[in-house]
Motif scaffolding. Structure first.
Motif, PDB file in Angstrom:
ATOM      1  N   VAL A  38       0.576  -1.447  -0.119  1.00 32.34           N
ATOM      2  CA  VAL A  38       0.048   0.070  -0.087  1.00 32.34           C
ATOM      3  C   VAL A  38       0.592   1.155  -0.134  1.00 32.34           C
ATOM      4  N   ASN A  39       1.723   1.329   1.332  1.00 32.26           N
ATOM      5  CA  ASN A  39       3.137   2.085   1.030  1.00 32.26           C
ATOM      6  C   ASN A  39       3.353   1.377   1.517  1.00 32.26           C
ATOM      7  N   ASP A  40       4.952   2.657   2.056  1.00 28.22           N
ATOM      8  CA  ASP A  40       6.387   2.545   1.676  1.00 28.22           C
ATOM      9  C   ASP A  40       7.043   2.030   3.268  1.00 28.22           C
ATOM     10  N   LYS A  41       5.775   1.850   4.323  1.00 30.89           N
ATOM     11  CA  LYS A  41       5.446   1.008   5.514  1.00 30.89           C
ATOM     12  C   LYS A  41       4.228  -0.373   6.018  1.00 30.89           C
ATOM     13  N   VAL A  42       2.736   0.102   5.277  1.00 24.42           N
ATOM     14  CA  VAL A  42       2.166  -1.459   5.416  1.00 24.42           C
ATOM     15  C   VAL A  42       1.929  -1.526   3.591  1.00 24.42           C
ATOM     16  N   SER A  43       1.657  -2.835   4.435  1.00 24.80           N
ATOM     17  CA  SER A  43       0.587  -4.054   2.704  1.00 24.80           C
ATOM     18  C   SER A  43      -0.455  -4.580   3.522  1.00 24.80           C
ATOM     19  N   ILE A  44      -1.080  -4.477   2.358  1.00 25.73           N
ATOM     20  CA  ILE A  44      -2.279  -5.202   2.827  1.00 25.73           C
ATOM     21  C   ILE A  44      -2.356  -6.665   2.694  1.00 25.73           C
ATOM     22  N   VAL A  45      -2.166  -7.973   3.658  1.00 28.01           N
ATOM     23  CA  VAL A  45      -2.296  -9.474   3.288  1.00 28.01           C
ATOM     24  C   VAL A  45      -2.911 -10.109   3.153  1.00 28.01           C
ATOM     25  N   GLU A  46      -3.803 -10.980   2.427  1.00 28.17           N
ATOM     26  CA  GLU A  46      -4.688 -11.826   2.686  1.00 28.17           C
ATOM     27  C   GLU A  46      -4.059 -13.590   3.227  1.00 28.17           C
ATOM     28  N   ILE A  47      -4.216 -14.437   3.708  1.00 27.96           N
ATOM     29  CA  ILE A  47      -3.586 -15.418   4.619  1.00 27.96           C
ATOM     30  C   ILE A  47      -4.915 -16.849   4.501  1.00 27.96           C
ATOM     31  N   SER A  48      -4.946 -17.714   3.985  1.00 28.76           N
ATOM     32  CA  SER A  48      -5.817 -19.132   4.340  1.00 28.76           C
ATOM     33  C   SER A  48      -5.295 -20.319   4.092  1.00 28.76           C
ATOM     34  N   LYS A  49      -6.188 -20.831   4.578  1.00 25.40           N
ATOM     35  CA  LYS A  49      -5.927 -21.916   4.784  1.00 25.40           C
ATOM     36  C   LYS A  49      -7.101 -22.923   4.190  1.00 25.40           C
ATOM     37  N   GLU A  50      -7.097 -24.155   3.677  1.00 27.05           N
ATOM     38  CA  GLU A  50      -7.824 -24.705   3.191  1.00 27.05           C
ATOM     39  C   GLU A  50      -8.375 -26.536   3.941  1.00 27.05           C
ATOM     40  N   TYR A  51      -9.812 -26.498   4.510  1.00 24.27           N
ATOM     41  CA  TYR A  51     -10.197 -27.523   5.263  1.00 24.27           C
ATOM     42  C   TYR A  51     -10.756 -28.594   4.378  1.00 24.27           C
ATOM     43  N   ALA A  52     -11.268 -28.090   3.590  1.00 25.27           N
ATOM     44  CA  ALA A  52     -11.838 -29.088   2.645  1.00 25.27           C
ATOM     45  C   ALA A  52     -11.561 -28.381   1.127  1.00 25.27           C
ATOM     46  N   ASP A  53     -12.179 -29.252  -0.074  1.00 26.09           N
ATOM     47  CA  ASP A  53     -11.943 -28.949  -1.274  1.00 26.09           C
ATOM     48  C   ASP A  53     -11.729 -27.499  -1.453  1.00 26.09           C
ATOM     49  N   GLY A  54     -11.038 -26.408  -1.475  1.00 27.98           N
ATOM     50  CA  GLY A  54     -11.659 -25.231  -2.091  1.00 27.98           C
ATOM     51  C   GLY A  54     -12.704 -24.528  -0.458  1.00 27.98           C
ATOM     52  N   LEU A  55     -12.429 -24.789   0.559  1.00 29.16           N
ATOM     53  CA  LEU A  55     -12.955 -24.337   1.586  1.00 29.16           C
ATOM     54  C   LEU A  55     -12.182 -24.283   2.605  1.00 29.16           C
ATOM     55  N   GLY A  56     -12.612 -23.028   2.944  1.00 32.33           N
ATOM     56  CA  GLY A  56     -11.429 -22.467   4.486  1.00 32.33           C
ATOM     57  C   GLY A  56     -12.320 -20.967   4.973  1.00 32.33           C
ATOM     58  N   ILE A  57     -10.347 -20.840   5.566  1.00 34.45           N
ATOM     59  CA  ILE A  57     -10.744 -19.495   6.170  1.00 34.45           C
ATOM     60  C   ILE A  57      -9.755 -18.881   5.811  1.00 34.45           C
ATOM     61  N   THR A  58      -9.523 -17.123   5.538  1.00 34.20           N
ATOM     62  CA  THR A  58      -9.239 -16.233   4.934  1.00 34.20           C
ATOM     63  C   THR A  58      -8.724 -15.479   5.951  1.00 34.20           C
ATOM     64  N   LEU A  59      -7.385 -15.015   6.704  1.00 35.08           N
ATOM     65  CA  LEU A  59      -7.480 -13.579   7.185  1.00 35.08           C
ATOM     66  C   LEU A  59      -6.799 -12.364   6.865  1.00 35.08           C
ATOM     67  N   ARG A  60      -6.892 -11.626   7.042  1.00 35.72           N
ATOM     68  CA  ARG A  60      -6.871 -10.112   6.010  1.00 35.72           C
ATOM     69  C   ARG A  60      -6.737  -9.356   7.159  1.00 35.72           C
ATOM     70  N   GLY A  61      -5.321  -8.081   6.933  1.00 32.84           N
ATOM     71  CA  GLY A  61      -5.188  -7.509   7.570  1.00 32.84           C
ATOM     72  C   GLY A  61      -3.637  -7.289   7.032  1.00 32.84           C
ATOM     73  N   GLU A  62      -2.747  -6.238   8.217  1.00 33.51           N
ATOM     74  CA  GLU A  62      -1.535  -5.392   7.497  1.00 33.51           C
ATOM     75  C   GLU A  62      -0.320  -5.989   8.004  1.00 33.51           C
ATOM     76  N   GLN A  63       0.144  -5.775   7.264  1.00 33.74           N
ATOM     77  CA  GLN A  63       2.215  -6.265   7.851  1.00 33.74           C
ATOM     78  C   GLN A  63       2.788  -4.975   7.349  1.00 33.74           C
ATOM     79  N   ASP A  64       3.239  -4.588   8.501  1.00 25.82           N
ATOM     80  CA  ASP A  64       3.966  -3.422   8.580  1.00 25.82           C
ATOM     81  C   ASP A  64       5.744  -4.200   8.406  1.00 25.82           C
TER      82      ASP A  64
END
Length: 297
Positions: A38-64
């Protein structure tokens, strides 16, 4: 606690301690990570994990700038298996979080379709590159449901099926012309709606409403991406959440000729789903917009 965790097999996650344990599991053994600067100090990040085929949970936030991830929110997801529609999609950011909704008009539904955008990082990348977004893109729709029931199909012969298909095509053309301002098309749609109302009112006195209404797609509740639907089951599989071992129904549905994938906890579905039968329930609509395809096949 996200309401739709139950839909993908996490019905036992009801306390903060259970949720924290689950989120730690995702961070420690994620399957996919996406990042956009996003800028010099911050990025938007999505972290996902599947628990079945094409099905799971995504975490979204910032990485400093130190590489530390700060979660803003999370959501359960279901990936689509086919293209549901190809339309120009308007993307809007929610005011309270780094989440986005998409909106497109598909004549087959008769209403503006609003869905929760799954691939936010990809959208932000294209926006950062100043890529034109006002063109049709392939959109894969999916849905999660917390309650549903199975209805029997309406028996129709080949002639009735052909007639319905022709009527649907004719109505879609009228809607397209009406949106362009064609007064004759607007008048014809008004007359058709009056005739349809009269027919339904007459038949409803003697018939069950679900033998008259084959499918429907109606906005539901206060959330813009929630709908109440009646849809025909095209495919149905029983899958298992690898983390909780809960059984889930994974269905491919067709509603007004639009196909989408739906997941519901087995315990929340009344009746036995089979191909040809209908699903009736409330759902949360999600969508994956293939920005990279730029509207091409």
């Amino acid at each position: 606690m996200h309401s739709y965790l139950r839909a993908i097999g996490f019905s036992n996650v009801i306390h903060r301690m259970d949720l924290n344990k689950l989120l730690e599991n995702i961070l420690e053994s994620s399957d996919k990570k996406r990042l956009v600067q996003v800028n010099d100090k911050v990025s938007i990040v999505e972290i996902s994990k599947e628990y079945a085929d094409g099905l799971g949970i995504t975490l979204r936030g910032e990485q400093d700038e130190n590489g530390v991830f700060h979660m803003e929110h999370y959501f359960p997801y279901l990936q689509g298996q086919s293209v549901s529609t190809r339309e120009e999609a308007g993307i809007n950011k929610r005011v309270d979080t780094e989440a986005y909704t998409g909106m497109c008009d598909d004549y087959r539904l008769g209403v503006s379709l609003i869905f929760y955008l799954q691939n936010v990082v990809e959208y932000l990348e294209k926006k950062k590159q100043n890529m034109p977004l006002n063109t049709p893109f392939p959109i894969s729709l999916t849905a999660l449901s917390l309650e549903g029931r199975i209805l029997l199909p309406i028996e129709m012969d080949e002639v009735q099926v052909r007639n319905i298909s022709a009527e649907t095509k004719y109505r879609n053309n009228l809607i397209a012309e009406a949106k362009k301002g064609n007064q004759d098309a607007i008048d014809n749609l008004t007359i058709d709606d009056i005739d349809l109302y009269a027919t339904v009112s007459r038949r409803a006195k003697k018939e069950d409403v679900y033998s008259i209404v084959d499918t429907c797609f109606i906005p539901f509740g206060s959330e813009s991406d929630n709908y109440s639907v009646i849809a025909t089951i095209k495919e149905c599989n029983l899958i298992v959440n690898s983390y909780t071992k809960e059984e889930l129904y994974d269905m491919q549905l067709s509603c007004n000729d639009i196909q989408f994938r739906l997941c519901i906890n087995k315990e929340d579905l009344l009746g036995e789903p089979m191909v040809g039968r209908r699903f009736k329930g409330n759902l949360w609509m999600q969508g994956y917009v293939a920005f990279n395809e730029n509207g091409k096949d």
